[in-house]
Design a protein around this motif. Sequence first.
Motif, mmCIF file in Angstrom:
data_model
loop_
_atom_site.group_PDB
_atom_site.id
_atom_site.type_symbol
_atom_site.label_atom_id
_atom_site.label_comp_id
_atom_site.label_asym_id
_atom_site.label_seq_id
_atom_site.Cartn_x
_atom_site.Cartn_y
_atom_site.Cartn_z
ATOM 1 N N GLU A 72 -30.206 -58.289 9.557
ATOM 2 C CA GLU A 72 -30.760 -57.423 9.340
ATOM 3 C C GLU A 72 -32.386 -57.251 10.012
ATOM 4 O O GLU A 72 -32.656 -56.314 10.767
ATOM 5 N N THR A 73 -33.168 -58.453 9.799
ATOM 6 C CA THR A 73 -34.346 -58.644 10.527
ATOM 7 C C THR A 73 -34.138 -58.429 12.007
ATOM 8 O O THR A 73 -35.152 -58.063 12.695
ATOM 9 N N ALA B 149 -33.650 -55.292 13.232
ATOM 10 C CA ALA B 149 -35.022 -54.436 13.279
ATOM 11 C C ALA B 149 -35.759 -54.688 14.370
ATOM 12 O O ALA B 149 -36.576 -53.864 14.860
ATOM 13 N N GLN B 150 -35.731 -55.887 14.947
ATOM 14 C CA GLN B 150 -36.400 -56.384 16.083
ATOM 15 C C GLN B 150 -35.934 -55.731 17.348
ATOM 16 O O GLN B 150 -36.492 -56.048 18.405
#
Length: 271
Positions: A39-40, A43-44
């Motif tokens: 998820e990180t 998000a980037q």
Amino acid sequence: MKLPQISIVGSGWLGGALATVLAEDYTIHISTTSVSKVETLKAQGFTPFVFSLGSTNTHEIPSFLEGSDIIIINFPPKRRIDAIETVYPQQVSALLPFIKEHQKVLFISSTSVYQNTNDWVTESLPLHPEKASGLAVRGAEQALQEALQERLTILRFSGLIGYDRLPGRFLANKKELRNGKSPVNVIHRDDCIGLIQRIIETKSWGEIFNGCSDEHPTREHFYTLAATRLGLTAPEFVQEQTPTNFKLISNRKSKEKLAYVYQFPDPLKLI
């Protein structure tokens, strides 16, 4: 307009920062071994793929590589693994069956492949690594060279520093250290990324490059100053008359062939 695509194997300290910079001009596929990072990475703005090289979990690799013009292999051999000299080349080689003939590959290697010569070291030196990690990286280089030939470029980095990787912590409070008069070979992360960008921009394939700062202060001077500036106890070195068991990594080829100007040529200004 659709951006060209790059696949980056490894989303760690260097790979994640590299992806952020390249994302300005490329669509980024990036790998991770941890589901918790997915998820990180999304998000980037990256497209993440979860797999571990050398395992049976390879079904994600074809989709990870599909559509990419360039593949950047950027994960080092893990420490404290038995038989890393054979395990790491096998991990890297696990990508080869899925790489297409039109795809170029950039392998992020290490100057640990070089033996100590007590002199300057260039890319043409025959390799005789002295540690297991160096043997592992040399094995990975050889496997890729045999399979990819002129579609492969190897970029050998010296010790990585910058941002949260502070050299003052490396040897702080240690005593009776040897080789204090030996030169330091390091490179800042921004220069690592800059060199990768220049290789891509200039289409410098079928090459080998060293990445290292211009200046090479002594270990004693560098690590003592680095620890002191962090307020840590400086390391203590055995006083020896002449340096032994060292190598001086030459970055001349990277500056001449890539016309690269190092952003951080003097390690003493980084601490």
